[in-house]
Design a protein around this motif. Structure first.
Motif, PDB file in Angstrom:
ATOM      1  N   LEU A   1      17.397 -35.938  17.646  1.00  0.00           N
ATOM      2  CA  LEU A   1      16.439 -34.980  17.079  1.00  0.00           C
ATOM      3  C   LEU A   1      15.469 -34.525  18.155  1.00  0.00           C
ATOM      4  O   LEU A   1      15.069 -35.310  19.017  1.00  0.00           O
ATOM      5  CB  LEU A   1      15.687 -35.607  15.904  1.00  0.00           C
ATOM      6  N   ARG A   2      15.088 -33.255  18.113  1.00  0.00           N
ATOM      7  CA  ARG A   2      14.200 -32.678  19.122  1.00  0.00           C
ATOM      8  C   ARG A   2      13.081 -31.887  18.469  1.00  0.00           C
ATOM      9  O   ARG A   2      13.272 -31.259  17.420  1.00  0.00           O
ATOM     10  CB  ARG A   2      14.972 -31.741  20.067  1.00  0.00           C
ATOM     11  N   LEU A   3      11.934 -31.882  19.121  1.00  0.00           N
ATOM     12  CA  LEU A   3      10.828 -31.061  18.663  1.00  0.00           C
ATOM     13  C   LEU A   3      11.259 -29.609  18.709  1.00  0.00           C
ATOM     14  O   LEU A   3      11.917 -29.178  19.653  1.00  0.00           O
ATOM     15  CB  LEU A   3       9.595 -31.307  19.528  1.00  0.00           C
ATOM     16  N   GLY A   4      10.927 -28.867  17.688  1.00  0.00           N
ATOM     17  CA  GLY A   4      11.361 -27.475  17.561  1.00  0.00           C
ATOM     18  C   GLY A   4      12.656 -27.321  16.782  1.00  0.00           C
ATOM     19  O   GLY A   4      12.995 -26.215  16.366  1.00  0.00           O
ATOM     20  N   GLN A   5      13.357 -28.421  16.544  1.00  0.00           N
ATOM     21  CA  GLN A   5      14.614 -28.370  15.792  1.00  0.00           C
ATOM     22  C   GLN A   5      14.326 -28.102  14.321  1.00  0.00           C
ATOM     23  O   GLN A   5      13.367 -28.618  13.757  1.00  0.00           O
ATOM     24  CB  GLN A   5      15.358 -29.687  15.946  1.00  0.00           C
ATOM     25  N   ARG A   6      15.187 -27.288  13.726  1.00  0.00           N
ATOM     26  CA  ARG A   6      15.042 -26.964  12.309  1.00  0.00           C
ATOM     27  C   ARG A   6      16.118 -27.670  11.499  1.00  0.00           C
ATOM     28  O   ARG A   6      17.260 -27.769  11.932  1.00  0.00           O
ATOM     29  CB  ARG A   6      15.106 -25.455  12.089  1.00  0.00           C
ATOM     30  N   LEU A   7      15.690 -28.142  10.325  1.00  0.00           N
ATOM     31  CA  LEU A   7      16.587 -28.854   9.426  1.00  0.00           C
ATOM     32  C   LEU A   7      16.492 -28.251   8.033  1.00  0.00           C
ATOM     33  O   LEU A   7      15.403 -27.865   7.588  1.00  0.00           O
ATOM     34  CB  LEU A   7      16.211 -30.341   9.349  1.00  0.00           C
TER      35      LEU A   7
END
Length: 179
Positions: A79-85
């Protein structure tokens, strides 16, 4: 996926379903006014991460760490900052790692060090503790979430500026703990 809320503080307790809005989950509250806000509307933690902490001797369960969403099947290390789920009909964007506070000491001395280190603090996904403390998220699209709903990555990393803590439109997100 488990959805959890509280009237403030920890633990958060499971509910069957909820509405996610820009302000977080309808019916959820925080003990202190500096918690929450648009960039910390949701706290997501993986059940696999909770299991890692249980294996270290911490008496945890879904919702114990104050998370609103306990995810299954997501690799916290990916998981990464800025990732959308996508969660149910809602969409969230991961905005920052949660810095665990002393409130979590009820689960045992040393829990903060077990879930967060200098690399995580620096925003380095190479940290072996990356994501153990959870990810704060903004609600990009309001919607309905329920226990058992799938969580899917839409592949977007958003604008990638979501690690900036100077969001002039939200003064309630300056502290990274969630109790």
């Amino acid at each position: 996926m488990q959805v959890s809320v509280s009237r403030g503080g920890i633990p958060k307790l499971a509910i069957p379903s909820a509405e996610l809005t820009e302000g977080g989950i309808v019916g959820d509250a925080w003990r202190y006014p500096f918690h929450g806000g648009r960039r910390q509307a949701i706290l997501l933690i993986t059940i696999e991460g909770i299991d890692e902490l249980i294996a270290q001797g911490f008496p945890l369960f879904p919702g114990a760490l104050g998370e609103n969403i306990t995810a299954r099947g997501l690799d916290r290390r990916e998981l990464r900052l800025g990732q959308r789920l996508r969660l149910g009909t809602a969409e969230i964007e991961l905005t920052r790692l949660r810095a665990p506070c002393a409130t979590l000491n009820v689960y045992g001395s040393g829990i903060q060090a077990a879930m967060y280190d200098a690399l995580a603090l620096a925003g380095d996904p190479a940290s072996p503790r990356w994501g153990l403390s959870g990810f704060y998220a903004s609600v990009i699209q309001a919607g309905h979430v329920g226990t058992g709903d799938a969580i899917n990555s839409n592949g977007s990393n958003g604008s990638n500026d979501s690690n900036d803590s100077n969001d002039s439109n939200d003064s309630n997100d300056s502290n990274d703990s969630n109790d």
